[in-house]
Design a protein around this motif. Structure first.
Motif, PDB file in Angstrom:
ATOM      1  N   LYS A 173       0.927  -1.137   0.053  1.00 38.77           N
ATOM      2  CA  LYS A 173       0.016  -0.042   0.212  1.00 38.77           C
ATOM      3  C   LYS A 173       0.812   1.392  -0.039  1.00 38.77           C
ATOM      4  O   LYS A 173       0.604   2.208  -0.768  1.00 38.77           O
ATOM      5  N   ASN A 189       2.616   1.572  -3.258  1.00 35.64           N
ATOM      6  CA  ASN A 189       1.739   2.131  -4.510  1.00 35.64           C
ATOM      7  C   ASN A 189       1.353   3.746  -4.290  1.00 35.64           C
ATOM      8  O   ASN A 189       1.389   4.303  -5.201  1.00 35.64           O
ATOM      9  N   ASN A 190       1.308   4.080  -3.042  1.00 36.46           N
ATOM     10  CA  ASN A 190       1.236   5.670  -2.691  1.00 36.46           C
ATOM     11  C   ASN A 190       2.374   6.311  -3.081  1.00 36.46           C
ATOM     12  O   ASN A 190       2.264   7.442  -3.766  1.00 36.46           O
ATOM     13  N   ASN A 225       2.265   6.523  -6.919  1.00 38.95           N
ATOM     14  CA  ASN A 225       1.213   7.565  -7.237  1.00 38.95           C
ATOM     15  C   ASN A 225       1.457   9.027  -7.010  1.00 38.95           C
ATOM     16  O   ASN A 225       0.412   9.736  -7.223  1.00 38.95           O
TER      17      ASN A 225
END
Length: 431
Positions: A394, A397-398, A401
């Motif tokens: 998680k 991915n943050n 992004n």
């Protein structure tokens, strides 16, 4: 101005977490009409020195330094160390596994130096301070531990001079995370608990850093408890550049001893490196502080050595910049009975840095509650391997992004100036 005598073993140029709390209180107390006076050893055995902390000492602060006798010179001879070598805190063995002489010295420490190796400073300090305070009276005495020998000084001064005494527990005494490592026998354990109860029940106020620990102190006899957490100094975060790591940097700042070794995290990171090409290209692990030998072994076992940057020590003045450049900040809570109340001081600086946090440890504890309250990170138990993997992915991915900033609201209450105001109100309700 009201005057308060602060008895502390740790004071600049000594470095490390034990210095920060009362250095910052002393820095800001004069703003609230209270004059601090510091009593500290002139020759302490400190794991690290940090001259940059001297910049936080207020001008004209009255600092009384007296020599202390400690048995560390005998310990160094006994264990084959040179007299110039620093003694690591927290049972860290950086270069080798613990030997027989080291284990024996720990047993001697736990069973004969009660409450700790600074016990020989108690009587001469009481004698000196008793005379000093009669000539230079103060309104309140504050002792801070560990080392808990400082509390024995406060207890005896209170009895002699009938002066208000606040006992500050930055860490517990018999519930501290390394207590079980001291190999304490039944007789010594009984004496530790007896002294602890006597200190806690004698103090006018018992101060500590978390609600859970305050509850524990009440159970053993504290008449009045007060919680003032640790915090961050906003001036430490001024004028920092906005450079942030290009790589997915997981950064831990501080000591990692074997009780905090995150076995499953290393396994998860090793798996992701072998399975995920993009993760393999982006990963960076930065460890700032002293690391136990067992941690390095496990990192190598999981084929992560090439991803690790080790920095054994940085002065505190450089730490905020390291926090702000990180992609993820790692927080490890020790596995021990009192872990529920453990809130590492660096948590508040982590939060102030506005970077996401991965915490491993007691998910029902006070640290986890703070992280959840301010929505600044992810928490997992050490043994929950799948949850740790989900957490890392998680965060990754943050990062990919560009949504990994974690600016928290309501954290000004943890600013050192505001926390010092709470202390000032405790010392003098009229301040």
């Amino acid at each position: 101005m009201k005057k308060v005598l602060i008895i502390t073993y740790y004071w600049p140029p000594s470095g490390g977490a034990g210095v920060q709390r009362w250095l910052k209180f002393a820095k800001y107390l004069p703003e609230y009409g209270i004059e601090p006076i510091i009593y500290t050893p002139s020759n302490p055995e400190s794991p690290v020195n940090d001259d940059t902390l001297l910049n936080d000492i207020p001008k004209n602060l009255n600092i009384i330094k007296r020599r202390i006798f400690e048995p560390y010179s005998f310990y160094k001879v006994f264990t084959g160390k040179t007299q110039n070598q620093k003694v690591n805190a927290g049972f860290i063995s950086e270069h080798k596994k613990t030997g027989l002489l080291e284990a024996l010295s720990v047993w001697i420490r736990g069973n004969f130096f009660i409450p700790d190796a600074r016990k020989y400073w108690v009587t001469p300090s009481v004698k000196f301070l008793s005379d000093y305070l009669q000539k230079n009276p103060v309104d309140t005495i504050i002792t801070t531990g560990p080392p808990h020998s400082m509390h024995l000084i406060g207890m005896r001064l209170k009895k002699q001079l009938n002066i208000t005494w606040i006992a500050d527990f930055r860490d517990p005494w018999t519930e501290v995370d390394y207590y079980h490592l001291l190999k304490i026998g039944k007789r010594a354990d009984k004496l530790h608990h007896k002294l602890e109860k006597k200190v806690v029940s004698s103090a006018d106020v018992v101060l500590t850093v978390s609600e859970s620990w305050a509850g524990d102190l009440k159970k053993i006899g504290a008449k009045k408890t007060k919680v003032i957490t640790n915090g961050f100094d906003s001036t430490d975060f001024e004028n920092l550049n906005n450079n942030i790591d290009n790589k997915f940097s997981i950064v831990h700042i501080g000591t990692i001893h074997k009780e905090r070794n995150p076995h499953n995290l290393w396994k998860v990171l090793g798996e992701l490196v072998s399975q995920n090409t993009e993760f393999r290209k982006k990963l960076k692990i930065r460890l700032i502080g002293k690391i136990d030998f067992s941690v390095i072994e496990e990192i190598e076992k999981n084929n992560l050595k090439s991803y690790v940057e080790r920095i054994s020590y940085l002065p505190h003045s450089e730490i905020p910049a390291q926090m702000k450049r990180s992609r993820v900040l790692l927080l490890l809570i020790s596995r021990f009975v009192g872990s529920k109340g453990m809130i590492p001081g660096k948590l508040f600086e982590y939060i102030a840095s506005e970077r996401p946090i991965i915490m491993l440890g007691n998910t029902q504890g006070d640290t986890a509650k703070l992280i959840n309250k301010h929505n600044v990170g992810q928490i997992s138990e050490y043994e929950n391997r799948e949850e740790i993997k989900d957490t890392v992915l998680k965060c990754f991915n943050n990062y990919i992004n560009k949504t990994d900033s974690k600016k928290a609201e309501g954290i000004e209450r943890y600013n050192r100036q505001n926390l010092t105001k709470e202390l000032a109100n405790l010392i003098d309700p009229q301040s």
